[in-house]
Scaffold this motif. Structure first.
Motif, PDB file in Angstrom:
ATOM      1  N   LEU A 175      39.295  47.920  45.619  1.00 54.88           N
ATOM      2  CA  LEU A 175      39.835  47.149  46.510  1.00 54.88           C
ATOM      3  C   LEU A 175      41.202  46.260  46.084  1.00 54.88           C
ATOM      4  N   ILE A 176      41.525  46.147  44.851  1.00 54.75           N
ATOM      5  CA  ILE A 176      42.721  45.594  44.522  1.00 54.75           C
ATOM      6  C   ILE A 176      43.972  46.812  44.573  1.00 54.75           C
ATOM      7  N   GLU A 178      43.722  48.993  46.765  1.00 53.57           N
ATOM      8  CA  GLU A 178      44.093  49.022  48.279  1.00 53.57           C
ATOM      9  C   GLU A 178      45.154  48.059  48.693  1.00 53.57           C
ATOM     10  N   LYS A 179      44.915  46.661  48.411  1.00 55.31           N
ATOM     11  CA  LYS A 179      45.497  45.576  48.573  1.00 55.31           C
ATOM     12  C   LYS A 179      46.925  45.367  48.235  1.00 55.31           C
ATOM     13  N   PHE A 180      47.268  46.176  47.289  1.00 57.25           N
ATOM     14  CA  PHE A 180      48.690  46.190  46.686  1.00 57.25           C
ATOM     15  C   PHE A 180      49.245  47.419  46.657  1.00 57.25           C
ATOM     16  N   LYS A 181      48.513  48.487  47.224  1.00 53.71           N
ATOM     17  CA  LYS A 181      49.073  49.878  47.322  1.00 53.71           C
ATOM     18  C   LYS A 181      49.333  50.377  46.247  1.00 53.71           C
ATOM     19  N   PHE A 243      42.417  35.540  42.675  1.00 55.25           N
ATOM     20  CA  PHE A 243      42.775  36.509  43.597  1.00 55.25           C
ATOM     21  C   PHE A 243      43.133  36.151  44.902  1.00 55.25           C
ATOM     22  N   THR A 244      42.395  35.080  45.116  1.00 56.74           N
ATOM     23  CA  THR A 244      42.807  34.313  46.581  1.00 56.74           C
ATOM     24  C   THR A 244      44.270  33.899  46.587  1.00 56.74           C
ATOM     25  N   GLY A 247      46.504  36.769  46.934  1.00 54.68           N
ATOM     26  CA  GLY A 247      46.497  37.442  48.219  1.00 54.68           C
ATOM     27  C   GLY A 247      45.252  38.367  48.362  1.00 54.68           C
ATOM     28  N   LEU A 248      44.274  38.107  47.774  1.00 58.13           N
ATOM     29  CA  LEU A 248      43.218  38.954  47.830  1.00 58.13           C
ATOM     30  C   LEU A 248      41.790  38.028  47.974  1.00 58.13           C
ATOM     31  N   THR A 323      32.825  49.984  51.561  1.00 59.90           N
ATOM     32  CA  THR A 323      33.977  50.906  50.886  1.00 59.90           C
ATOM     33  C   THR A 323      33.479  52.112  51.054  1.00 59.90           C
TER      34      THR A 323
END
Length: 328
Positions: A175-176, A178-181, A243-244, A247-248, A323
């Motif tokens: 998930l990290i 995916e969020k930060f590409k 992580f909130t 940005g996650l 997922t």
């Protein structure tokens, strides 16, 4: 001969008292008793450290009973859970587990060899904790933003160690990424101790595990925790953002540590052990050591621990399904 009939309530009370006496009775009986606390990970990790603190404190609380920590590492706690299922329900075998073995494994393994809802009973919750993202000393990153920049400079791909396959840390890596590409690849270990060894040896640049796993080496400057899960920054590392903040959001429901017993263990025995653990956790010498590991110490009754287990399981059931993970 005259027979006396006790009221039902009195009979129930007498039965509970007898159970308590059998479980935690005279000092002489306790001195001959051996209680095993099963740990599903190798010595040297956070779970092992917590178990040994509890074991030492409970020896005195249980009138001199022998309390042993028995490590059964393998399959992310699966072997220890199977050993608990096979144990006699006499209160002499307990399993210290966090969320992975109880809430996650049954959702990600087709045949784990145990069903927590039917094979185990919650005994006592001792604390909650958060997972964290850390970088090894061999990386130049001083913050999570630095880490993202560094990975992109390396072609956008990096390995991230996790203590067990198909664990919350592994899903967080996905998930990290995916969020930060980023193309982050989870590298599963057989527990946090070998993961820490590779991070300290700069064999892997980053890892996700619990704060208790990272805290000592973070304090020593041997690795750097750069982000934590949960709804608030942690008192043991107040400069590390959540992580909130990064940005996650969506990971504010924190995991737990608790003791579990085989199904069929008498409720009086469970309640007695829960009460003994509550007294132990109230002692500053114990709570301070656990807090120093990054735990939010707090006694949970068997019922409260059971409720927390079910809620956490439901939360991660939704995340795991989202997922697209297929049980192995």
């Amino acid at each position: 001969m005259t027979r006396f009939h006790l009221p039902r309530r009195a009979l129930l009370g007498a039965g509970a008292a007898a159970g308590l006496l059998a479980a935690f009775g005279p000092a002489r009986a306790q001195a001959d008793r051996t209680i095993r606390i099963l740990v599903g990970f190798p010595p040297g990790g956070g779970t092992d450290a917590i178990a040994r603190i509890l074991a030492d404190a409970l020896k005195a609380e249980l009138n001199g009973a022998t309390v042993l920590v028995e490590n059964k590492p393998g399959a992310g706690g699966q072997l220890a859970a199977q050993a608990l299922k096979a144990a006699a329900p006499d209160g002499n075998t307990l399993f210290l587990s966090h969320d992975h073995s109880i809430s996650i494994l049954p959702q990600v393994v087709k045949a784990p060899g145990f069903d927590p809802a039917h094979d185990f009973v919650p005994v006592v919750g001792i604390a909650t904790f958060v997972n964290a993202f850390a970088v090894s000393g061999g990386t130049p990153a001083k913050s999570f933003t630095d880490y993202v920049t560094w990975v992109r400079s390396q072609g956008g791909k990096s390995a991230v160690g996790v203590p067990a396959p198909a664990s919350v840390p592994e899903f967080l890596v996905k998930l990290i990424g995916e969020k930060f590409k980023l193309d982050l690849v989870a590298a599963p270990y057989r527990g946090s101790a070998p993961l820490m060894a590779d991070m300290l040896g700069n064999q892997i640049p980053a890892g996700v595990a619990s704060i208790p796993d990272f805290i000592e080496n973070h304090r020593a400057g041997k690795l750097r925790v750069v982000g934590v899960l949960g709804g608030a920054r942690q008192a043991v590392m107040p400069d590390v953002p959540t992580f909130t903040e990064l940005g996650l959001p969506g990971f504010e429901d924190v995991p737990y540590y608790g003791l579990f017993a085989p199904a069929g263990t008498p409720r009086a025995t469970i309640d007695a052990f829960s009460a003994a653990t509550a007294r132990v956790l109230a002692k500053p010498a114990v709570s301070e050591r656990l807090t120093a590991l990054g735990l939010a110490v707090g006694h949970m009754s068997p019922d409260v621990l059971g409720q927390r287990e079910r809620a956490y399981t439901a939360t991660w059931s939704r995340i795991i399904k989202a997922t697209g993970f297929v049980p192995q």
